[in-house]
Design a protein around this motif. Structure first.
Motif, PDB file in Angstrom:
ATOM      1  N   SER A   1      72.507 -71.554 -30.869  1.00  0.00           N
ATOM      2  CA  SER A   1      72.469 -72.677 -29.852  1.00  0.00           C
ATOM      3  C   SER A   1      73.205 -72.012 -28.491  1.00  0.00           C
ATOM      4  CB  SER A   1      73.462 -73.667 -30.263  1.00  0.00           C
ATOM      5  OG  SER A   1      73.760 -74.692 -29.494  1.00  0.00           O
ATOM      6  N   THR A   2      72.734 -71.634 -27.759  1.00  0.00           N
ATOM      7  CA  THR A   2      73.099 -71.011 -26.493  1.00  0.00           C
ATOM      8  C   THR A   2      73.231 -71.840 -25.019  1.00  0.00           C
ATOM      9  OG1 THR A   2      71.038 -70.333 -25.721  1.00  0.00           O
ATOM     10  CG2 THR A   2      72.076 -68.954 -27.318  1.00  0.00           C
ATOM     11  N   ARG A   3      73.902 -71.205 -24.086  1.00  0.00           N
ATOM     12  CA  ARG A   3      74.151 -72.007 -22.687  1.00  0.00           C
ATOM     13  C   ARG A   3      72.624 -72.170 -22.436  1.00  0.00           C
ATOM     14  NH1 ARG A   3      78.351 -69.705 -18.851  1.00  0.00           N
ATOM     15  NH2 ARG A   3      77.471 -71.511 -17.720  1.00  0.00           N
ATOM     16  N   MET A   4      71.729 -71.519 -22.561  1.00  0.00           N
ATOM     17  CA  MET A   4      70.347 -71.810 -22.213  1.00  0.00           C
ATOM     18  C   MET A   4      69.459 -72.972 -22.523  1.00  0.00           C
ATOM     19  SD  MET A   4      69.590 -69.672 -19.549  1.00  0.00           S
ATOM     20  CE  MET A   4      70.136 -67.955 -18.962  1.00  0.00           C
ATOM     21  N   SER A   5      70.114 -73.342 -23.903  1.00  0.00           N
ATOM     22  CA  SER A   5      69.476 -74.430 -24.273  1.00  0.00           C
ATOM     23  C   SER A   5      70.349 -75.677 -24.285  1.00  0.00           C
ATOM     24  CB  SER A   5      69.231 -74.095 -25.851  1.00  0.00           C
ATOM     25  OG  SER A   5      70.296 -73.844 -26.608  1.00  0.00           O
TER      26      SER A   5
ATOM     27  N   ASN B   1      59.948 -72.830 -14.203  1.00  0.00           N
ATOM     28  CA  ASN B   1      59.996 -73.944 -14.957  1.00  0.00           C
ATOM     29  C   ASN B   1      59.526 -73.625 -16.477  1.00  0.00           C
ATOM     30  OD1 ASN B   1      59.321 -76.895 -15.437  1.00  0.00           O
ATOM     31  ND2 ASN B   1      57.196 -76.269 -15.325  1.00  0.00           N
ATOM     32  N   LEU B   2      58.487 -72.862 -16.572  1.00  0.00           N
ATOM     33  CA  LEU B   2      58.005 -72.454 -17.972  1.00  0.00           C
ATOM     34  C   LEU B   2      59.377 -71.900 -18.693  1.00  0.00           C
ATOM     35  CD1 LEU B   2      54.355 -71.615 -17.535  1.00  0.00           C
ATOM     36  CD2 LEU B   2      55.359 -73.462 -18.468  1.00  0.00           C
ATOM     37  N   THR B   3      59.947 -71.061 -18.095  1.00  0.00           N
ATOM     38  CA  THR B   3      60.977 -70.173 -18.736  1.00  0.00           C
ATOM     39  C   THR B   3      62.131 -70.973 -18.972  1.00  0.00           C
ATOM     40  OG1 THR B   3      60.430 -68.250 -17.028  1.00  0.00           O
ATOM     41  CG2 THR B   3      62.484 -68.229 -18.129  1.00  0.00           C
ATOM     42  N   PHE B   4      62.601 -71.777 -18.196  1.00  0.00           N
ATOM     43  CA  PHE B   4      63.664 -72.612 -18.507  1.00  0.00           C
ATOM     44  C   PHE B   4      63.341 -73.902 -19.256  1.00  0.00           C
ATOM     45  CE2 PHE B   4      65.487 -70.556 -14.728  1.00  0.00           C
ATOM     46  CZ  PHE B   4      66.632 -70.017 -15.011  1.00  0.00           C
TER      47      PHE B   4
ATOM     48  N   LEU C   1      62.927 -69.777 -27.882  1.00  0.00           N
ATOM     49  CA  LEU C   1      63.689 -68.688 -28.543  1.00  0.00           C
ATOM     50  C   LEU C   1      65.063 -68.953 -29.153  1.00  0.00           C
ATOM     51  CD1 LEU C   1      63.436 -65.943 -25.743  1.00  0.00           C
ATOM     52  CD2 LEU C   1      62.201 -65.984 -27.742  1.00  0.00           C
ATOM     53  N   ALA C   2      65.519 -69.993 -28.693  1.00  0.00           N
ATOM     54  CA  ALA C   2      66.753 -70.513 -29.394  1.00  0.00           C
ATOM     55  C   ALA C   2      66.366 -71.349 -30.670  1.00  0.00           C
ATOM     56  CB  ALA C   2      67.537 -71.726 -28.523  1.00  0.00           C
TER      57      ALA C   2
ATOM     58  N   ILE D   1      53.235 -75.616 -28.661  1.00  0.00           N
ATOM     59  CA  ILE D   1      54.231 -75.454 -29.656  1.00  0.00           C
ATOM     60  C   ILE D   1      54.336 -76.463 -30.506  1.00  0.00           C
ATOM     61  CG2 ILE D   1      56.717 -75.906 -29.412  1.00  0.00           C
ATOM     62  CD1 ILE D   1      56.774 -74.594 -26.702  1.00  0.00           C
ATOM     63  N   ALA D   2      53.704 -77.599 -30.107  1.00  0.00           N
ATOM     64  CA  ALA D   2      53.494 -78.844 -31.227  1.00  0.00           C
ATOM     65  C   ALA D   2      52.650 -78.380 -32.127  1.00  0.00           C
ATOM     66  CB  ALA D   2      53.403 -80.147 -30.590  1.00  0.00           C
TER      67      ALA D   2
END
Length: 291
Positions: A58-62, A41-44, A51-52, A155-156
């Motif tokens: 802009s990648t498929r992961m984002s 959950n944290l990774t995705f 990282l993006a 992050i914020a």
């Protein structure tokens, strides 16, 4: 049924539930499954997006989102939407595994025969399993929500963004939706584990259904409309549609997240599947031998 019998049955259920929760807590596989889901959950939801965002790619992961949209998705206000996106497929698959292990091991280890020999009825034993799994699902969703909120706040803070939390209604909607999605998949696993009388086959069958069969059926339904009425109301479709109903951004969705059913329809079908899977599990255990 007399008051004494009612009290005795309730006492058996409470005692069996405590024993089942203790069994789960002492089981390494239990913590591995739950920990894996929190990590995924944290990774995705945050690591890949962060990282993006920081690299400007802009990648498929984002999902191809622009940097500003990525940042907004990582803020505390977006937690109810973000933390449910992976539950429809990846989280559901892991919780299906947990449900299959919980019931299948009752046969494989002979623990249910031992418990029944000491007095509790079969209904009390399976009721304890269902209740313990329900407690686990709710606790997992709450932990994931708190962890995600903490990461989002971090992050914020580092990016100079708002630390405002989502409204109470949005928090309850996100937590309730997450519990409904993961709870349904957990009960799918519990039913398959009971039907297979063991964890190994149940886990394999369940994962094939979640990761392969439903996706193939939906793809086939897209080109053969007569079966669309069925594919549009499968368990995974209902779960994915409920997760999709919380999305506020455009663009490609997380795998498993759909927009086939409305939020109300998704909740209705998920509730129906929960009742069906619990009833099927209870019926199988009451009708069959424990050997």
């Amino acid at each position: 049924m007399t008051d004494l019998q009612t009290h005795g049955a309730f006492g058996d259920l409470v005692a069996s539930t405590r024993a089942e929760l203790l069994r789960l807590r002492k089981w390494p596989a239990f913590w591995i499954v739950l920990g894996t889901w929190v990590l995924l959950n944290l990774t995705f939801a945050y690591l890949f997006n962060y990282l993006a965002y920081t690299t400007g790619s802009s990648t498929r992961m984002s999902n191809g989102l622009p940097r500003e949209a990525l940042l907004q998705q990582m803020l505390p206000a977006a937690v109810p939407e973000v933390f449910t996106q992976g539950m429809a497929l990846f989280g559901g698959a892991l919780m299906l595994v947990l449900g299959a292990l919980a019931t299948g091991s009752g046969y494989g280890w002979g623990s249910w025969k031992t418990a029944l020999a000491q007095g509790p009825s079969r209904v009390s034993v399976i009721g304890a399993v269902v209740l313990s799994l329900a407690v686990t699902v709710v606790a997992l969703v709450l932990v994931a929500f708190v962890v995600d909120t903490g990461v989002a706040a971090l992050i914020a803070g580092t990016q100079g963004q708002s630390l405002a939390l989502p409204s109470l209604g949005q928090m309850l909607l996100g937590i309730g939706s997450g519990a409904a999605i993961l709870g349904m998949w957990t009960l799918v696993g519990a039913l398959i584990g009971t039907a297979a009388r063991g964890p190994a086959l149940a886990v394999g069958l369940g994962l094939v259904w979640v990761l392969v069969v439903e996706n193939l059926l939906r793809g086939f339904g897209a080109i053969f409309s007569p079966i669309r009425a069925i594919t549009d109301h499968l368990p995974g479709t209902a779960a994915g549609s409920l997760a999709g109903s919380l999305r506020t951004v455009s663009g490609p969705a997380t795998p498993g997240v759909l927009n086939v059913l409305s939020r109300g329809e998704s909740l209705l079908f998920l509730a129906g599947y929960v009742v069906l899977f619990v009833a099927g599990t209870v019926w199988l255990i009451r009708r069959r031998d424990m050997v």
